[in-house]
Design an enzyme around this catalytic site. Structure first.
Site, PDB file in Angstrom:
ATOM      1  CD  GLU A   8      -3.196   0.862   1.987  1.00  0.00           C
ATOM      2  OE1 GLU A   8      -3.835   1.819   2.402  1.00  0.00           O
ATOM      3  OE2 GLU A   8      -3.519  -0.307   2.203  1.00  0.00           O
ATOM      4  CG  ASP A 104      -2.877  -0.853   5.511  1.00  0.00           C
ATOM      5  OD1 ASP A 104      -1.696  -1.248   5.444  1.00  0.00           O
ATOM      6  OD2 ASP A 104      -3.187   0.291   5.885  1.00  0.00           O
ATOM      7  CE1 TYR A 304      -3.648  -3.066   9.121  1.00  0.00           C
ATOM      8  CE2 TYR A 304      -5.657  -3.230  10.415  1.00  0.00           C
ATOM      9  CZ  TYR A 304      -4.995  -2.825   9.273  1.00  0.00           C
ATOM     10  OH  TYR A 304      -5.694  -2.164   8.292  1.00  0.00           O
TER      11      TYR A 304
END
Length: 687
Positions: A8, A104, A304
């Site tokens: 990303e 992501d 995350y």
């Protein structure tokens, strides 16, 4: 054949390249014998604008509303076309056999990658990298366990449905309001009800009327007891009771003992971390998320960030000691737990059924490079570590004793607490040993009364707004910070110290916009439906059809509205060209004064702008102003003025411009082919 990996961000691509052993081969990719790694820059694609579907939709009129394309289409973002073209060229390489989506691991990340691959018309097999941390081990394990992209089709459908709903509601309602009231009035599916939450709290505060009351207290050796009463007492009542009890002793008529146990809090999810960081350090939700992203992507020391879960999956049990060991050089508590070979005491944290796309925020197995942390990064990391270490600690336990002290017809209540096991609270609590009374014990003390005032509801801060947004399902943990910033940047909401408040323009918008958009009920229902789509429980076309019908109703309501409009951005200043009022327009550089006449293009800065241009006399920074002959610099110290155009002509080129000019001159001075050489070359080509 090689595998194309799509990350990303450039920073994530660089990390993946280091783990997979790839080297940079261009400005757009890393490569080795097995992988070609490239990256998006966030969104490279976006949904088409109305004028991209039909030319007549370019006009902002009621005749074109509502805008309801039969099929939503995408187009490249103009500023990032270079990177998109590079990805497109990579997808067309004959040695690329498969692709791996490494954006992501969430709804928006799925959308970013799918739109890019669809634009590139990539028809070869695609797999998904789904990891919850960026450590080398997590990346290697993730590439060993790549998942078929079809497993995430429902997630992609939910992301597309979300983007479509935002387009349909946001563009149509915004256009309808702007056309109706001839001002830039932006409304959205999530941001408008979020603004409504602030306004509702402000209404409660404005309607509140404070009242004075009095509390009667008995100060004893065990603490302060309060008079038990169902109503608020005035001064006459409390002094009368005090006088009647003067000199009397009190009897313990009841004693209830209860042991209370409290487990350590679960790991943070994003929303709770943003809330606590705002309360503790006054960080905005956006700042907390940015700090967290750095800890995740750059330092790889946390899992995350954009998670909505506080639980851990059961497969993480085997990694807990390794994560604890990584903290050995950082935390004294961690070293002590390692020395005693302590295991996780809060077993309830492991629950697969309560883990959504990602588990709670915890440290990774990477040793934290503390010396490289900024002060703010250190604060966020410490908060996550404290929650993590609490999982290894015992429960907090205390013994509570609740007494009823009686004198005549009056009872006083007193509660004492004694710490039995400090547990996860450790040094945060101090054990106070209070006298322990039995029933029929006689107690004496000092009577006094305290003047109190009923408190108005507190204004919403970012912390309490995040809690409300989470409660009503407004947005996701990943988007809430951006929603708050968007409301502030659009002039609908502002920060007042630690609190949030609506602006006059925001209050006006809430009166003009459809009532159903000002409360969270409708939007919360849409968010629940999007979650249902992501879990395969609802078809996306069904949801989109419902949104189209509701969009038609919203536009119809605005057309028929009789609400009065007042432009709070209009000023008393007049345009020097057409004499119409000037309107304030907030920009990143400051506030512009723009002519309210749509056919006039006059504009100027409301406040003088301080520039980096120095006064030639006193060498102070000069401000820039606009006059009848254009922009000019002015020194506020010696009143010297200089036309901007004149300064530009006189300005010396900077280092970069000088190097560019020298390069061009050197190229121009390179020897050219002579006429004889050109003739010989032409003759050779004819043979």
């Amino acid at each position: 054949m090689k595998t194309l990996v799509l990350a990303e961000k450039p920073s994530v691509a660089k990390s993946l390249a280091q783990v997979l052993g790839a080297s940079p081969v261009s400005r757009h990719a890393y490569e080795n014998q097995q992988y070609v790694i490239t990256w998006a820059l966030g969104h490279l694609m976006t949904l088409k604008m109305p004028e991209d579907y039909r030319h007549e939709w370019q006009e902002w009129t009621f005749d074109t509303l509502p805008l309801l394309p039969k099929k939503m289409e995408t187009k490249p973002l103009p500023k990032t076309r270079g990177q998109l073209k590079a990805i497109q060229q990579l997808t067309r390489r004959s040695d690329i056999g498969t692709a791996v989506i490494a954006t992501d691991a969430g709804r928006e990340g799925e959308l970013v990658a799918r739109w890019i691959l669809a634009y590139c018309q990539f028809k070869r097999p695609v797999k998904r990298l789904w990891i919850s941390s960026q450590t080398n081990k997590a990346v290697r394990d993730g590439f060993k366990q790549l998942r078929p992209v079809q497993e995430f089709d429902d997630l992609y459908a939910a992301a597309t449905a979300r983007a479509t709903a935002d387009w349909l509601v946001g563009l149509n309602v915004t256009r309808a309001l702007t056309v109706k009231y001839q001002d830039n009035l932006a409304a959205g599916r999530v941001q408008t009800p979020t603004l409504g939450l602030i306004a509702q709290q402000e209404a409660k505060i404005n309607q509140f009327k404070p009242q004075t009351y009095y509390e009667l207290q008995l100060n004893t050796k065990a603490g302060t007891a309060k008079l038990a009463t169902q109503k608020q007492l005035n001064l006459d009542q409390v002094t009368k009771i005090q006088a009647g009890l003067k000199g009397r002793s009190f009897q313990v008529t009841r004693c209830d003992t209860k042991k209370r146990r409290q487990k350590a809090p679960l790991p943070y999810d994003l929303t709770e971390l943003q809330k606590d960081a705002n309360l503790r350090y006054q960080f905005s939700a956006k700042k907390t998320l940015n700090l967290l992203q750095t800890l995740y992507e750059q330092y790889k020391v946390v899992s995350y960030p954009r998670t909505d879960s506080k639980y851990l999956s059961t497969d993480l049990k085997a990694t807990m000691s390794e994560r604890l060991a990584a903290l050995g050089g950082y935390s004294v508590t961690a070293r002590q737990l390692l020395a005693h070979q302590q295991t996780v005491q809060q077993k309830q944290v492991f629950n697969d059924q309560k883990v959504t796309d990602h588990y709670g925020l915890i440290p990774t197995e990477e040793m934290p490079p503390v010396a490289r942390f900024s002060n703010d990064e250190q604060k966020i990391y410490q908060m996550i570590v404290d929650r993590f270490l609490g999982l290894f600690a015992a429960d907090y336990q205390e013994e509570q004793r609740r007494y009823q002290l009686t004198a005549g017809q009056y009872q006083f209540h007193l509660t004492t607490a004694q710490v039995l096991v400090a547990g996860f609270k450790g040094d945060q609590v101090q054990s106070v040993v209070a006298p322990q009374w039995q029933v029929n014990t006689t107690v004496t003390g000092q009577l006094n009364y305290k003047k109190c005032l009923t408190k108005a509801p507190a204004p919403l801060s970012e912390a309490t707004l995040l809690v409300q947004m989470d409660k009503f399902g407004l947005g996701t943990p990943a988007t809430r910070a951006e929603i708050i910033e968007k409301l502030i940047n659009s002039g609908l909401m502002l920060r007042q110290g630690q609190h949030l408040a609506t602006t006059p323009k925001g209050q006006q918008l809430l009166k003009l916009v459809n009532p159903s958009l000002t409360t969270p009920a409708l939007t919360a229902k849409w968010e629940q439906q999007l979650e249902a789509i992501a879990h395969g429980q609802l078809a996306a076309p069904q949801f989109i059809q419902q949104i189209k019908q509701e969009t038609q109703g919203l536009v119809r309501e605005i057309k028929q509205s009789q609400a009065d409009y007042h432009d709070f951005n209009l000023t008393g200043k007049r345009c020097p060209d057409c004499n119409e009022p000037l309107r304030e327009k907030a920009t990143r550089q400051g506030v512009l004064l723009v002519c309210s006449n749509p056919n006039c293009h006059y504009k100027r800065w409301r406040d003088p702008k301080v520039t980096n241009h120095r006064c030639p006399q006193c060498h102070k920074k000069m401000i820039i102003l606009t006059g009848t002959k254009g922009d000019y610099f002015k020194c506020t110290h010696c009143n010297l003025t200089q036309p901007v155009e004149q300064v530009k002509q006189q300005r010396k080129p900077n280092r970069h411009e000088t190097q560019k000019l020298l390069k061009k001159i050197n190229q121009d001075e390179e020897p050219q082919e002579s006429a004889l050489a050109q003739a010989l070359k032409a003759a050779m080509q004819q043979k």
